[in-house]
Design a protein around this motif. Structure first.
Motif, PDB file in Angstrom:
ATOM      1  N   ASP A  56       1.859   4.271  -5.177  1.00 25.99           N
ATOM      2  CA  ASP A  56       0.900   3.359  -5.549  1.00 25.99           C
ATOM      3  C   ASP A  56       0.097   2.997  -4.292  1.00 25.99           C
ATOM      4  OD1 ASP A  56       2.542   1.480  -4.099  1.00 25.99           O
ATOM      5  OD2 ASP A  56       3.101   0.247  -6.173  1.00 25.99           O
ATOM      6  N   LYS A  57      -0.870   2.055  -4.574  1.00 24.74           N
ATOM      7  CA  LYS A  57      -1.927   1.837  -3.370  1.00 24.74           C
ATOM      8  C   LYS A  57      -1.162   0.755  -2.444  1.00 24.74           C
ATOM      9  CE  LYS A  57      -6.017   1.477  -4.975  1.00 24.74           C
ATOM     10  NZ  LYS A  57      -7.525   1.074  -5.373  1.00 24.74           N
ATOM     11  N   CYS A 114      -1.203   1.802   1.492  1.00 25.42           N
ATOM     12  CA  CYS A 114      -1.784   0.650   2.385  1.00 25.42           C
ATOM     13  C   CYS A 114      -0.593   0.665   3.588  1.00 25.42           C
ATOM     14  CB  CYS A 114      -2.146  -0.419   1.781  1.00 25.42           C
ATOM     15  SG  CYS A 114      -3.567   0.057   0.806  1.00 25.42           S
ATOM     16  N   GLU A 116      -3.674  10.690  -1.141  1.00 25.56           N
ATOM     17  CA  GLU A 116      -3.563   9.122  -1.537  1.00 25.56           C
ATOM     18  C   GLU A 116      -3.719   8.486  -0.463  1.00 25.56           C
ATOM     19  OE1 GLU A 116      -3.154   6.427  -4.673  1.00 25.56           O
ATOM     20  OE2 GLU A 116      -2.986   8.755  -4.721  1.00 25.56           O
ATOM     21  N   THR A 117      -3.368   8.609   0.635  1.00 17.16           N
ATOM     22  CA  THR A 117      -3.644   7.685   1.830  1.00 17.16           C
ATOM     23  C   THR A 117      -4.905   7.653   2.203  1.00 17.16           C
ATOM     24  OG1 THR A 117      -1.220   8.040   2.439  1.00 17.16           O
ATOM     25  CG2 THR A 117      -2.501   7.018   4.187  1.00 17.16           C
ATOM     26  N   ASN A 144      -7.348   5.926  -0.012  1.00 15.17           N
ATOM     27  CA  ASN A 144      -7.596   4.426   0.039  1.00 15.17           C
ATOM     28  C   ASN A 144      -8.005   3.743   1.657  1.00 15.17           C
ATOM     29  OD1 ASN A 144      -6.728   3.473  -2.360  1.00 15.17           O
ATOM     30  ND2 ASN A 144      -5.085   4.901  -2.104  1.00 15.17           N
ATOM     31  N   PHE A 158     -10.711   1.254   0.393  1.00 16.11           N
ATOM     32  CA  PHE A 158     -10.134   0.019  -0.029  1.00 16.11           C
ATOM     33  C   PHE A 158      -9.491  -0.792   1.062  1.00 16.11           C
ATOM     34  CE2 PHE A 158      -6.100  -2.026  -1.436  1.00 16.11           C
ATOM     35  CZ  PHE A 158      -6.573  -2.572  -2.509  1.00 16.11           C
ATOM     36  N   MET A 159      -8.678  -0.199   2.061  1.00  8.06           N
ATOM     37  CA  MET A 159      -8.164  -1.090   3.003  1.00  8.06           C
ATOM     38  C   MET A 159      -9.245  -1.544   4.000  1.00  8.06           C
ATOM     39  SD  MET A 159      -4.962   1.498   4.041  1.00  8.06           S
ATOM     40  CE  MET A 159      -4.279   0.454   5.242  1.00  8.06           C
ATOM     41  N   LYS A 182     -10.295  -4.896   2.085  1.00  6.62           N
ATOM     42  CA  LYS A 182      -9.313  -5.704   1.800  1.00  6.62           C
ATOM     43  C   LYS A 182      -9.037  -6.466   3.179  1.00  6.62           C
ATOM     44  CE  LYS A 182      -8.642  -5.879  -2.363  1.00  6.62           C
ATOM     45  NZ  LYS A 182      -9.012  -6.947  -3.147  1.00  6.62           N
TER      46      LYS A 182
END
Length: 181
Positions: free
Chosen positions: A6-7, A11, A43-44, A47, A50-51, A54
């Motif tokens: 998952d995310k 992360c 996946e990494t 994201n 997104f990172m 955030k």
């Protein structure tokens, strides 16, 4: 990690990589993940935006325009507080692969080692250039015949294992009276 990452997991994984290995270009991060955990690559890497949003990582551009990432304070806290949830084998493999990749990249900065294939002559050569780290000028350029591609790859890998030793020995043959010093 699991096939169902998952995310949060990815992360934490990227924060762990930057925490252990420091500031890294995007291409190096990708190589490390492909070597250590290929199933987590897309996946990494997917994201990263997104990172950034955030505030876990920060981005800057290097002289070639490539993105280089560092941890923020929040990313460091994430790594320190949550990386214990990552599988120990993944963490060990990631640090081992990452350290080896960074060491190889450092060696290759002062040495260019490539395999040349002349299709017309149906031959392979290993070309090794020793560069001056200060200005990038070629100090020594050597081309050696290899009977086939497999042997050329073996020669390149053997050279890259200990380039400093080979460079020193080669330069000493030209610069000193005693070849065996």
């Amino acid at each position: 990690m699991n096939n169902g990452t998952d995310k949060l997991d990815v992360c934490v994984y990227l924060c762990f990589i930057l925490d252990r290995l420091g500031k890294l270009p995007e291409s190096v991060i990708g190589e490390i993940i492909l070597s250590a955990s290929p199933n987590d690559y897309f996946e990494t890497m997917g994201n990263i935006g997104f990172m950034l949003d955030k505030g876990l990582i920060a981005e800057e551009k290097d002289e070639h325009g490539e993105s280089v990432f560092t941890l923020t304070e929040e990313g460091l806290r994430t790594s320190q507080n949550l990386s214990s949830h990552l599988p120990p084998t993944l963490k060990e493999r990631t640090v081992t692969e990452g350290s080896a990749l960074l060491a190889r990249n450092d060696r290759e900065r002062s040495v260019r080692c490539s395999i040349l294939h002349d299709r017309k002559k149906d031959r392979y050569d290993l070309n090794v250039r020793f560069l001056n780290e200060l200005n990038g000028e070629t100090l020594l350029d050597i081309t050696m015949y290899a009977p086939d591609e497999k042997k050329a790859l073996e020669m390149r890998d053997r050279f890259l294992e200990k380039p400093t030793f080979i460079i020193t020995q080669t330069m000493n043959m030209f610069l000193k009276d005693d070849f065996f010093i």
